[in-house]
Write a protein that holds these residues in place. Structure first.
Motif, PDB file in Angstrom:
ATOM      1  N   HIS A  99       0.817  -1.214   0.000  1.00  0.00           N
ATOM      2  CA  HIS A  99       0.000   0.000   0.000  1.00  0.00           C
ATOM      3  C   HIS A  99       0.853   1.268   0.000  1.00  0.00           C
ATOM      4  O   HIS A  99       0.552   2.229  -0.712  1.00  0.00           O
ATOM      5  CB  HIS A  99      -0.920  -0.004   1.225  1.00  0.00           C
ATOM      6  N   TYR A 100       1.911   1.281   0.787  1.00  0.00           N
ATOM      7  CA  TYR A 100       2.674   2.516   0.970  1.00  0.00           C
ATOM      8  C   TYR A 100       3.797   2.694  -0.048  1.00  0.00           C
ATOM      9  O   TYR A 100       4.296   3.811  -0.210  1.00  0.00           O
ATOM     10  CB  TYR A 100       3.259   2.562   2.383  1.00  0.00           C
ATOM     11  N   ALA A 101       4.232   1.648  -0.698  1.00  0.00           N
ATOM     12  CA  ALA A 101       5.330   1.780  -1.660  1.00  0.00           C
ATOM     13  C   ALA A 101       4.882   2.594  -2.871  1.00  0.00           C
ATOM     14  O   ALA A 101       3.719   2.553  -3.283  1.00  0.00           O
ATOM     15  CB  ALA A 101       5.814   0.400  -2.096  1.00  0.00           C
ATOM     16  N   SER A 102       5.816   3.330  -3.437  1.00  0.00           N
ATOM     17  CA  SER A 102       5.509   4.157  -4.608  1.00  0.00           C
ATOM     18  C   SER A 102       5.263   3.274  -5.829  1.00  0.00           C
ATOM     19  O   SER A 102       5.839   2.187  -5.948  1.00  0.00           O
ATOM     20  CB  SER A 102       6.667   5.118  -4.891  1.00  0.00           C
ATOM     21  N   PRO A 103       4.420   3.726  -6.750  1.00  0.00           N
ATOM     22  CA  PRO A 103       4.182   2.932  -7.972  1.00  0.00           C
ATOM     23  C   PRO A 103       5.448   2.814  -8.809  1.00  0.00           C
ATOM     24  O   PRO A 103       6.309   3.699  -8.805  1.00  0.00           O
ATOM     25  CB  PRO A 103       3.099   3.732  -8.707  1.00  0.00           C
ATOM     26  N   ARG A 104       5.548   1.720  -9.511  1.00  0.00           N
ATOM     27  CA  ARG A 104       6.674   1.483 -10.413  1.00  0.00           C
ATOM     28  C   ARG A 104       6.132   1.154 -11.800  1.00  0.00           C
ATOM     29  O   ARG A 104       5.008   0.668 -11.940  1.00  0.00           O
ATOM     30  CB  ARG A 104       7.549   0.335  -9.903  1.00  0.00           C
ATOM     31  N   TRP A 105       6.929   1.429 -12.798  1.00  0.00           N
ATOM     32  CA  TRP A 105       6.480   1.167 -14.162  1.00  0.00           C
ATOM     33  C   TRP A 105       7.436   0.187 -14.841  1.00  0.00           C
ATOM     34  O   TRP A 105       8.626   0.146 -14.557  1.00  0.00           O
ATOM     35  CB  TRP A 105       6.388   2.467 -14.970  1.00  0.00           C
ATOM     36  N   TYR A 106       6.865  -0.604 -15.730  1.00  0.00           N
ATOM     37  CA  TYR A 106       7.620  -1.628 -16.446  1.00  0.00           C
ATOM     38  C   TYR A 106       7.252  -1.556 -17.922  1.00  0.00           C
ATOM     39  O   TYR A 106       6.098  -1.304 -18.275  1.00  0.00           O
ATOM     40  CB  TYR A 106       7.302  -3.024 -15.897  1.00  0.00           C
ATOM     41  N   LYS A 107       8.238  -1.815 -18.765  1.00  0.00           N
ATOM     42  CA  LYS A 107       8.015  -1.711 -20.208  1.00  0.00           C
ATOM     43  C   LYS A 107       7.084  -2.801 -20.714  1.00  0.00           C
ATOM     44  O   LYS A 107       6.266  -2.570 -21.591  1.00  0.00           O
ATOM     45  CB  LYS A 107       9.351  -1.783 -20.946  1.00  0.00           C
ATOM     46  N   TYR A 108       7.229  -4.005 -20.180  1.00  0.00           N
ATOM     47  CA  TYR A 108       6.385  -5.108 -20.635  1.00  0.00           C
ATOM     48  C   TYR A 108       6.022  -5.984 -19.444  1.00  0.00           C
ATOM     49  O   TYR A 108       6.569  -5.848 -18.342  1.00  0.00           O
ATOM     50  CB  TYR A 108       7.070  -5.925 -21.738  1.00  0.00           C
ATOM     51  N   LYS A 109       5.095  -6.902 -19.678  1.00  0.00           N
ATOM     52  CA  LYS A 109       4.487  -7.681 -18.601  1.00  0.00           C
ATOM     53  C   LYS A 109       5.490  -8.586 -17.896  1.00  0.00           C
ATOM     54  O   LYS A 109       5.439  -8.736 -16.673  1.00  0.00           O
ATOM     55  CB  LYS A 109       3.355  -8.540 -19.177  1.00  0.00           C
ATOM     56  N   LEU A 110       6.363  -9.209 -18.662  1.00  0.00           N
ATOM     57  CA  LEU A 110       7.284 -10.162 -18.053  1.00  0.00           C
ATOM     58  C   LEU A 110       8.210  -9.480 -17.050  1.00  0.00           C
ATOM     59  O   LEU A 110       8.527 -10.049 -15.998  1.00  0.00           O
ATOM     60  CB  LEU A 110       8.106 -10.859 -19.145  1.00  0.00           C
TER      61      LEU A 110
END
Length: 601
Positions: A99-110
């Motif tokens: 809940h508290y961790a910042s969002p992260r982004w990934y280029k693809y699903k794997l």
């Protein structure tokens, strides 16, 4: 006062160490309180389970005495409950971290699956350990009464069924994505909320447990009968156990109901307590930033308050009372801990719609100006950071590097054309193969190099035909490896979601300042706020254009931000529209705002 240098450890997340001390103590206190509520939940469920299985109508007092002894005054139960609490604390810690961790982004699903794998393994381990130890406790009490040990008895059946319950719960609630605690729409009384959570989840778990219990029994008992006799007649024996001994089926249903209800209630309780409404105050953050509160003394003080409340007596005057109120600027300036900042911005908007805004205007001149400057600077810095991050995502083309502008000096060719057509150099073909680098044999002549090339082309052609005839393989490949062009943009939109509430709260102050701000101090910052709102709207509109261009899909945070910005601009322009010439100095901005006002219905 200089900030202390924080040393990181391998067990505490970095975002927690960088928080002010008061916010740390607030989160720790809430986590301990939620853990205490979940501990009481275990005893309640165990008492209900024992009452249903072990209560005898012929001797009710003796049965209740035995149940109380096995529940509260048993060393065996206390030891098992200790392991259950440890598993539950681990489960709660993972939920709070998600809940508290910042969002992260990934280029693809794997890439997302690989990076989230350790958290999912920890989450599954704590869920499975909770279900295993709970099943052990329940099955041990059932085994005291059930003397029928045919086909392994009830103990092994309940243990394996508990593992199946934990696995199915993880797959259903945490298998697809890791979810945060939902924001409370309306803050209800805690006692009423706990009672509602208990009743709803117990009822839903009982209904949901029918199908898995029947399905598992139809698989488990015939299989155990076959293992015991190694003949087909053992399967019939297993079906006979299901029909002739419905008590075992009922015990499995009861176990599944309680474990499923426990896991669901634990998640709801942690979400309810950690998302309780913050006590925000209009005060300078410098006075509270390094204020340290003894957590043990605070727990003792709350326990004394609980005892006095039960005895209907007032609190003694000599008892020190601890206050966990947070300044608004401190609560909002917590970008390291995303879930807390989201809650703080939501509570800030609710508070500015109430009496807290009036208290800000009623403060003394110096104190009011200081608090307003801190609050306005924090929110506008959040908006500026969001605009800068959006600009980095919305660049249509990469920047031209200086090295690409420097052309290589190539010697100029002669401008005179030769009168005679140049003859190409004769390529001498050899029938002798000299290896892959120097082999120049024609394709008609078979050699090792030509054979290798021929086989490679044939295998590649057959593989391409096979790939096209298996639609599932390309589909899964595209699902795991397709690059999402809007992944980074959606990530920045999610990170900017606290602005949905923070900007609306800031606009509430500005709108109410027209009547309540006697000295007009806030009017000096109206131009900055209007300009910031306009820039955020432009970036959101550009994001929509990028969505159409890339043929992707924006996340729900974009809709929330767009709705919030439209509300903010509507309120600001509707309130201060007639006074734009006195508020904004730039004539181009005035024209933009006037064109924007024409769109207001």
């Amino acid at each position: 006062m200089l900030e202390e240098k924080v040393e990181t450890t391998g067990y505490v997340p970095q975002y927690f160490l960088s928080l002010p001390r008061k916010i740390k103590k607030l989160l720790l206190y809430r986590f301990l309180f939620a853990t205490l509520l979940c501990s009481w939940l275990d005893y309640q469920m165990l008492a209900i389970f024992l009452c249903i299985n072990l209560f005898e109508v012929r001797r009710p007092l003796v049965s209740l005495n035995e149940i109380m002894g096995w529940t509260l005054f048993s060393v065996y139960t206390s030891i098992i409950m200790l392991f259950i609490r440890l598993s539950m604390v681990g489960y709660g810690l993972i939920l709070c971290h998600v809940h508290y961790a910042s969002p992260r982004w990934y280029k693809y699903k794997l890439l997302k699956i690989v990076n989230e794998f350790p958290i999912r393994i920890c989450l599954f381990s704590w869920i499975l350990s909770t279900t295993v130890v709970s099943s052990w406790l329940y099955a041990s009490f059932v085994d005291l009464v059930d003397e029928n040990y045919s086909l392994g008895g009830s103990w092994y059946y309940l243990m394996t069924f508990g593992c199946f319950c934990g696995t199915s719960y993880f797959h259903k609630h945490h298998g697809r994505c890791l979810k945060r605690f939902p924001l409370p729409i309306v803050h209800i009384d805690m006692k009423e909320s706990l009672l509602q959570i208990w009743c709803n989840h117990l009822k839903c778990s009982g209904k949901e447990a029918f199908a898995p219990t029947l399905l598992y029994a139809l698989i488990y008992w015939p299989y155990m009968g076959y293992l015991e006799t190694t003949e087909f007649g053992g399967v019939i024996t297993g079906f006979t156990v299901i029909i002739t001994q419905p008590t075992r089926l009922f015990q499995g249903w009861l176990l599944y109901t309680f474990i499923l209800a426990k896991l669901s209630i634990v998640r709801e309780v942690y979400g309810l307590i950690m998302q309780r409404q913050l006590s925000l105050i209009n005060d300078s953050r410098r006075l509270h930033e390094y204020l340290d509160i003894n957590l043990f003394n605070m727990i003792v003080e709350r326990f004394q308050y609980f005892i006095c409340m039960m005895q209907m007596k007032p609190m003694p005057l000599d008892v020190q009372r601890y206050n966990l109120s947070l300044p608004i600027a401190m609560a909002l300036d917590s970008a390291e801990i995303y879930g807390f900042q989201l809650l703080a911005s939501r509570d800030f908007y609710a508070a500015m719609s109430g009496n807290l805004c009036s208290e800000l205007f009623k403060q003394q001149c110096f104190k009011r100006n200081q608090n307003w400057n801190e609050l306005c600077d924090v929110i506008l810095e959040m908006a500026d950071d969001f605009i800068a991050r959006m600009e980095s995502c919305l660049e249509t083309a990469p920047r031209i590097k200086v090295c690409n502008l420097l052309k290589k000096q190539v010697p100029k060719k002669s401008q005179l054309r030769s009168l005679v057509k140049p003859t190409p150099a004769l390529r001498r073909l050899s029938s002798i193969c000299r290896g892959p680098p120097q082999c120049r044999t024609p394709e008609q002549i078979w050699c090792a190099c030509n054979l290798r090339k021929y086989l490679h082309d044939r295998i590649l052609g057959h593989w391409n035909r096979l790939w096209l005839r298996l639609p599932a393989i390309p589909r899964y490949y595209n699902f795991f490896y397709d690059i999402d062009p809007l992944a980074k943009l959606n990530h920045e939109l999610r990170c900017g979601e606290p602005l949905v509430w923070a900007l609306q709260g800031l606009v509430c102050i500005c709108v109410r300042s027209l009547k309540e701000d006697i000295f007009g101090y806030i009017q000096g910052d109206l131009c900055r706020i209007l300009t910031c709102l306009l820039k955020v709207e432009e970036k959101l509109i550009t994001a929509e254009e990028m969505q159409v261009r890339e043929r992707g899909k924006l996340c729900s945070s974009h809709d929330l931000l767009m709705l919030a910005i439209n509300r903010c601009l509507y309120k600001m322009l509707f309130t201060f529209g007639p006074h734009l010439d006195y508020i904004v100095d730039n004539m181009q901005l005035v024209e933009k705002f006037k064109r924007r006002m024409e769109m207001i219905p």
